[in-house]
Design a protein around this motif. Structure first.
Motif, PDB file in Angstrom:
ATOM      1  N   LEU A 105      -4.209 -48.648 -22.636  1.00  0.00           N
ATOM      2  CA  LEU A 105      -3.146 -48.939 -23.333  1.00  0.00           C
ATOM      3  C   LEU A 105      -2.106 -48.088 -23.382  1.00  0.00           C
ATOM      4  CD1 LEU A 105      -1.913 -50.798 -25.433  1.00  0.00           C
ATOM      5  CD2 LEU A 105      -3.101 -49.488 -27.281  1.00  0.00           C
ATOM      6  N   GLU A 106      -2.224 -46.814 -23.288  1.00  0.00           N
ATOM      7  CA  GLU A 106      -1.082 -45.755 -23.111  1.00  0.00           C
ATOM      8  C   GLU A 106      -0.472 -45.914 -21.918  1.00  0.00           C
ATOM      9  OE1 GLU A 106      -0.859 -40.879 -22.831  1.00  0.00           O
ATOM     10  OE2 GLU A 106      -2.143 -42.016 -24.557  1.00  0.00           O
ATOM     11  N   GLU A 107      -1.052 -46.331 -20.789  1.00  0.00           N
ATOM     12  CA  GLU A 107      -0.844 -46.182 -19.312  1.00  0.00           C
ATOM     13  C   GLU A 107       0.104 -47.454 -19.265  1.00  0.00           C
ATOM     14  OE1 GLU A 107      -2.717 -47.461 -15.246  1.00  0.00           O
ATOM     15  OE2 GLU A 107      -3.470 -45.428 -15.950  1.00  0.00           O
ATOM     16  N   GLN A 108      -0.303 -48.364 -19.908  1.00  0.00           N
ATOM     17  CA  GLN A 108       0.423 -49.685 -19.852  1.00  0.00           C
ATOM     18  C   GLN A 108       1.872 -49.319 -20.597  1.00  0.00           C
ATOM     19  OE1 GLN A 108      -1.658 -53.335 -20.985  1.00  0.00           O
ATOM     20  NE2 GLN A 108       0.178 -54.102 -21.980  1.00  0.00           N
ATOM     21  N   CYS A 109       1.766 -48.992 -21.850  1.00  0.00           N
ATOM     22  CA  CYS A 109       3.035 -48.737 -22.540  1.00  0.00           C
ATOM     23  C   CYS A 109       3.902 -47.826 -21.723  1.00  0.00           C
ATOM     24  CB  CYS A 109       2.783 -47.952 -23.869  1.00  0.00           C
ATOM     25  SG  CYS A 109       1.739 -49.015 -24.972  1.00  0.00           S
ATOM     26  N   GLU A 110       3.403 -46.882 -20.964  1.00  0.00           N
ATOM     27  CA  GLU A 110       4.264 -46.092 -20.251  1.00  0.00           C
ATOM     28  C   GLU A 110       5.067 -47.059 -19.094  1.00  0.00           C
ATOM     29  OE1 GLU A 110       2.078 -42.916 -18.822  1.00  0.00           O
ATOM     30  OE2 GLU A 110       1.810 -41.805 -20.671  1.00  0.00           O
ATOM     31  N   ARG A 111       4.410 -47.749 -18.442  1.00  0.00           N
ATOM     32  CA  ARG A 111       4.936 -48.574 -17.398  1.00  0.00           C
ATOM     33  C   ARG A 111       5.763 -49.478 -18.082  1.00  0.00           C
ATOM     34  NH1 ARG A 111      -0.263 -49.826 -15.649  1.00  0.00           N
ATOM     35  NH2 ARG A 111      -0.040 -51.950 -16.286  1.00  0.00           N
ATOM     36  N   GLU A 112       5.395 -50.079 -19.365  1.00  0.00           N
ATOM     37  CA  GLU A 112       6.610 -51.071 -19.919  1.00  0.00           C
ATOM     38  C   GLU A 112       7.695 -50.166 -20.293  1.00  0.00           C
ATOM     39  OE1 GLU A 112       4.429 -52.582 -22.993  1.00  0.00           O
ATOM     40  OE2 GLU A 112       3.206 -54.064 -21.850  1.00  0.00           O
ATOM     41  N   ASP A 113       7.568 -49.143 -20.702  1.00  0.00           N
ATOM     42  CA  ASP A 113       9.087 -48.204 -21.139  1.00  0.00           C
ATOM     43  C   ASP A 113       9.880 -47.867 -20.113  1.00  0.00           C
ATOM     44  OD1 ASP A 113       8.039 -48.125 -23.683  1.00  0.00           O
ATOM     45  OD2 ASP A 113       7.212 -46.194 -23.741  1.00  0.00           O
ATOM     46  N   GLU A 114       9.032 -47.739 -18.827  1.00  0.00           N
ATOM     47  CA  GLU A 114       9.897 -47.241 -17.495  1.00  0.00           C
ATOM     48  C   GLU A 114      10.474 -48.679 -17.072  1.00  0.00           C
ATOM     49  OE1 GLU A 114      11.657 -45.099 -14.802  1.00  0.00           O
ATOM     50  OE2 GLU A 114      10.225 -44.179 -16.425  1.00  0.00           O
ATOM     51  N   TYR A 115       9.704 -49.723 -17.011  1.00  0.00           N
ATOM     52  CA  TYR A 115      10.633 -51.036 -16.615  1.00  0.00           C
ATOM     53  C   TYR A 115      11.702 -51.220 -17.545  1.00  0.00           C
ATOM     54  CZ  TYR A 115      11.054 -55.922 -15.952  1.00  0.00           C
ATOM     55  OH  TYR A 115      11.688 -56.885 -15.490  1.00  0.00           O
ATOM     56  N   ILE A 144      -5.704 -56.637 -28.296  1.00  0.00           N
ATOM     57  CA  ILE A 144      -5.815 -55.507 -28.661  1.00  0.00           C
ATOM     58  C   ILE A 144      -7.369 -54.792 -28.606  1.00  0.00           C
ATOM     59  CG2 ILE A 144      -5.701 -55.762 -30.954  1.00  0.00           C
ATOM     60  CD1 ILE A 144      -3.746 -53.029 -29.266  1.00  0.00           C
ATOM     61  N   HIS A 145      -8.086 -55.673 -28.747  1.00  0.00           N
ATOM     62  CA  HIS A 145      -9.486 -55.302 -28.676  1.00  0.00           C
ATOM     63  C   HIS A 145     -10.005 -55.227 -27.222  1.00  0.00           C
ATOM     64  CE1 HIS A 145      -9.602 -55.659 -33.247  1.00  0.00           C
ATOM     65  NE2 HIS A 145      -9.275 -56.832 -32.905  1.00  0.00           N
ATOM     66  N   ASN A 146      -9.183 -55.497 -26.315  1.00  0.00           N
ATOM     67  CA  ASN A 146      -9.811 -55.724 -24.927  1.00  0.00           C
ATOM     68  C   ASN A 146      -9.304 -54.690 -24.018  1.00  0.00           C
ATOM     69  OD1 ASN A 146     -10.988 -58.123 -25.685  1.00  0.00           O
ATOM     70  ND2 ASN A 146      -9.256 -59.269 -25.018  1.00  0.00           N
ATOM     71  N   ILE A 147      -8.653 -53.338 -24.707  1.00  0.00           N
ATOM     72  CA  ILE A 147      -8.155 -52.357 -23.813  1.00  0.00           C
ATOM     73  C   ILE A 147      -8.371 -51.082 -24.633  1.00  0.00           C
ATOM     74  CG2 ILE A 147      -5.893 -52.551 -24.902  1.00  0.00           C
ATOM     75  CD1 ILE A 147      -4.765 -52.112 -21.761  1.00  0.00           C
ATOM     76  N   CYS A 148      -8.661 -50.109 -23.709  1.00  0.00           N
ATOM     77  CA  CYS A 148      -8.957 -48.890 -24.242  1.00  0.00           C
ATOM     78  C   CYS A 148      -7.726 -48.049 -24.317  1.00  0.00           C
ATOM     79  CB  CYS A 148      -9.972 -47.879 -23.269  1.00  0.00           C
ATOM     80  SG  CYS A 148      -9.258 -47.573 -21.782  1.00  0.00           S
ATOM     81  N   ASP A 149      -7.804 -47.022 -25.251  1.00  0.00           N
ATOM     82  CA  ASP A 149      -6.555 -46.196 -25.468  1.00  0.00           C
ATOM     83  C   ASP A 149      -5.966 -45.754 -24.518  1.00  0.00           C
ATOM     84  OD1 ASP A 149      -7.026 -46.751 -27.929  1.00  0.00           O
ATOM     85  OD2 ASP A 149      -7.780 -44.834 -28.722  1.00  0.00           O
ATOM     86  N   GLU A 150      -6.806 -45.123 -23.306  1.00  0.00           N
ATOM     87  CA  GLU A 150      -5.955 -44.714 -22.202  1.00  0.00           C
ATOM     88  C   GLU A 150      -5.506 -45.671 -21.382  1.00  0.00           C
ATOM     89  OE1 GLU A 150      -8.121 -43.017 -17.995  1.00  0.00           O
ATOM     90  OE2 GLU A 150      -8.949 -42.095 -19.896  1.00  0.00           O
ATOM     91  N   ASP A 183     -23.311 -45.621 -34.508  1.00  0.00           N
ATOM     92  CA  ASP A 183     -23.669 -45.394 -33.158  1.00  0.00           C
ATOM     93  C   ASP A 183     -23.748 -46.595 -32.187  1.00  0.00           C
ATOM     94  OD1 ASP A 183     -25.929 -45.890 -34.009  1.00  0.00           O
ATOM     95  OD2 ASP A 183     -26.877 -44.010 -33.088  1.00  0.00           O
ATOM     96  N   ASN A 184     -23.316 -47.796 -32.778  1.00  0.00           N
ATOM     97  CA  ASN A 184     -23.800 -49.017 -32.016  1.00  0.00           C
ATOM     98  C   ASN A 184     -22.560 -49.915 -31.826  1.00  0.00           C
ATOM     99  OD1 ASN A 184     -23.654 -50.511 -34.331  1.00  0.00           O
ATOM    100  ND2 ASN A 184     -25.771 -51.295 -34.050  1.00  0.00           N
ATOM    101  N   ILE A 185     -21.220 -49.415 -32.071  1.00  0.00           N
ATOM    102  CA  ILE A 185     -20.326 -50.250 -31.722  1.00  0.00           C
ATOM    103  C   ILE A 185     -19.242 -49.790 -30.632  1.00  0.00           C
ATOM    104  CG2 ILE A 185     -17.977 -51.038 -32.928  1.00  0.00           C
ATOM    105  CD1 ILE A 185     -20.346 -52.097 -34.399  1.00  0.00           C
ATOM    106  N   TYR A 186     -19.001 -50.549 -29.696  1.00  0.00           N
ATOM    107  CA  TYR A 186     -18.368 -50.250 -28.516  1.00  0.00           C
ATOM    108  C   TYR A 186     -17.435 -51.184 -28.288  1.00  0.00           C
ATOM    109  CZ  TYR A 186     -22.149 -47.083 -27.237  1.00  0.00           C
ATOM    110  OH  TYR A 186     -23.200 -46.329 -27.600  1.00  0.00           O
ATOM    111  N   LEU A 187     -16.337 -50.774 -27.542  1.00  0.00           N
ATOM    112  CA  LEU A 187     -15.164 -51.634 -26.971  1.00  0.00           C
ATOM    113  C   LEU A 187     -15.360 -51.757 -25.370  1.00  0.00           C
ATOM    114  CD1 LEU A 187     -11.483 -51.544 -28.070  1.00  0.00           C
ATOM    115  CD2 LEU A 187     -11.906 -51.028 -25.696  1.00  0.00           C
ATOM    116  N   HIS A 188     -15.229 -52.907 -24.951  1.00  0.00           N
ATOM    117  CA  HIS A 188     -15.222 -53.081 -23.563  1.00  0.00           C
ATOM    118  C   HIS A 188     -13.677 -53.280 -23.028  1.00  0.00           C
ATOM    119  CE1 HIS A 188     -15.395 -55.527 -19.831  1.00  0.00           C
ATOM    120  NE2 HIS A 188     -16.099 -54.366 -19.338  1.00  0.00           N
ATOM    121  N   CYS A 189     -13.282 -52.253 -22.059  1.00  0.00           N
ATOM    122  CA  CYS A 189     -12.006 -52.480 -21.575  1.00  0.00           C
ATOM    123  C   CYS A 189     -12.067 -53.493 -20.562  1.00  0.00           C
ATOM    124  CB  CYS A 189     -11.400 -51.086 -21.214  1.00  0.00           C
ATOM    125  SG  CYS A 189      -9.637 -51.168 -20.571  1.00  0.00           S
TER     126      CYS A 189
END
Length: 82
Positions: free
Chosen positions: A63-73, A55-61, A21-27
């Motif tokens: 990352l998913e949004e970024q991938c959708e924008r890249e796919d659209e581009y 990859i350790h600097n971004i949350c799943d949400e 319970d003490n490991i966190y990722l900062h987006c």
């Protein structure tokens, strides 16, 4: 037990045990602190990624949004054949 070593600005060394319970990722994108629920699953998903990788600097949400924008581009700027 595994520990994280941190050195503060005054030279003091702190060893903190790694627990479930003490490991966190900062987006860096949205600023949220996201708890890593299962550390082993997290590392399994990353595969061969290095701790220095972005990859350790971004949350799943975000990352998913970024991938959708890249796919659209790609769809709008490149005509890919199927």
């Amino acid at each position: 037990m595994l520990y994280i070593r941190t050195d503060n600005q005054h030279g003091a060394i702190t060893l903190t045990p790694i627990t479930n319970d003490n490991i966190y990722l900062h987006c860096n994108r949205c600023g949220k602190m996201i708890q890593v629920i299962d550390l082993l699953d997290y590392f399994a998903e990353l595969g061969e990624a290095d701790f220095e990788d972005d990859i350790h600097n971004i949350c799943d949400e975000c990352l998913e949004e970024q991938c959708e924008r890249e796919d659209e581009y790609v769809k709008t700027h490149y005509h890919l054949e199927k």
